[in-house]
Design a protein around this motif. Sequence first.
Motif, short mmCIF file in Angstrom:
data_model
loop_
_atom_site.label_atom_id
_atom_site.label_comp_id
_atom_site.label_asym_id
_atom_site.label_seq_id
_atom_site.Cartn_x
_atom_site.Cartn_y
_atom_site.Cartn_z
N GLN A 78 -9.13 0.94 1.62
CA GLN A 78 -9.21 -0.14 2.60
C GLN A 78 -8.24 -1.27 2.26
O GLN A 78 -7.61 -1.84 3.15
N SER A 81 -4.65 -0.03 2.93
CA SER A 81 -4.33 0.03 4.36
C SER A 81 -4.04 -1.34 4.94
O SER A 81 -3.55 -1.44 6.06
N SER A 145 -9.72 6.39 10.57
CA SER A 145 -10.51 6.82 9.42
C SER A 145 -9.89 8.03 8.75
O SER A 145 -9.87 8.14 7.52
N ILE A 148 -6.86 6.94 6.67
CA ILE A 148 -7.16 6.09 5.53
C ILE A 148 -7.95 6.84 4.46
O ILE A 148 -7.55 6.91 3.30
N SER A 149 -9.08 7.42 4.84
CA SER A 149 -9.95 8.07 3.86
C SER A 149 -9.74 9.57 3.78
O SER A 149 -10.28 10.21 2.87
N ASP A 171 -19.10 5.74 9.90
CA ASP A 171 -18.27 5.31 8.78
C ASP A 171 -18.20 6.43 7.74
O ASP A 171 -19.25 6.91 7.28
#
Length: 442
Positions: A78, A81, A145, A148-149, A171
């Motif tokens: 996070q 990013s 998402s 990023i993850s 999430d």
Amino acid sequence: MAGLRRDRDSGALARKRIALPALRRTCAQALGAFPMTWLSRILGRERRASETRIQSDDPFIAEWFGLNGGSGAHVDPQRASGLATAGACIAVISQALAAVPLNVYRRAGNGGRERATEHPLFAVLHDAPNGVMTAFEAREMLIASLLISGNAYAVLDWNARGQVTALHPIDPGRVAVERLESGRLRYRVTDRNGRLRIYLQDEILHLRYRLARDGVMGLSPIQLARETFNLALTQQETASGLAAKGNRPSGALVFPNAMGGEKKDAALDKLRAKIEANTVTSNVMVLDGGAEWKSFSMTAKDAEFLESRKLTNLDICRIWGVPPTVVGILDHGTYSNVEMESRALVVRCLAPMARRLEQAMNVALLPTGSRRAFFVEHDLAGLLRGDMKARYESYRIGREWGWLSPNEIRGWENLPEIDGGDEYLSPLNMTPLDERNAGVED
């Protein structure tokens, strides 16, 4: 009479034992188009209770969290990013793919396709996936998402006909994935109130950036390139520290002769007060008595700090395959290569990502029987059309050579159909070879 009753009861029990497998087979045939999880629950093959879990000492856990050594051993995805270039890359990919149409198509008998607007999944992907999100917002959230993850999840709602009627993004940080003994996956989701809910594989849409060696989880591109992001974050912290000090370097005040302790402390206090004062003339100093200032640190120019940050930004663009000019790095941008890099973004970045999403959605959102007649696909044609002149030139070529009709062209331009617009042209100077030979013989 008692013996007759026992024989009758034993015969009924035997008939029940014989009928139970037949009932299961009948249910399996009747529910063939339904998600596999429902059928497995009816037949008792899949349960929400856990007997096999991924252990906390699994070697892939350390790899997933980026704890296997290196100077940038762990980088918060996070936080990474939030870097300007990383945020621009994520925004370009997620917004571009969320903006293009994502349609449900029906396979036609002639090998073509037609939009299945009456299918419930069409409204979920094209209009609104749930009661609080638009299709753009939900798809943008899932893709962001994923970038990023490395994983993106959405809970699915099914109707009685085995069709997806709603899609709820969640999430990724609240999801834990387990592999069952059967090889299928199960998802443990912690809701906003702290309650744990268990979902089976057919109740979750799971998007993965790149499969890890365990074949279950996706790998975060930020963790895969954690050394690059660690360098970028360090450079940003260094720049922030310099800015907080007004870009004033540290150094030493050198006098030709020795000074007493009190004089030294007084000189340092006056110098510090002068440097740290927030006045217009705070940058003007008078050094007498042979005093000389010696800087301890190099300037940003001497250390090639600015050039190093530019190279790091280019490395971040390479991680997601985004051309530099698309995110505003125009150091080497020209009129010609900016247009070509915009097309390269579609071909090398957006198209592979779109195919990744399409295949995952086809498997998760359409049962096996439905996939024979329906499929999900992005419409990327609008991103490749270019400007109006180039688009109309391509229409002219397709029309003159006979593979486009006026109504097809008008449909792409959002114009209504016209009478006689379904006719195709045939070039006069192009004839089949057999007809040409027949004319010579006659």
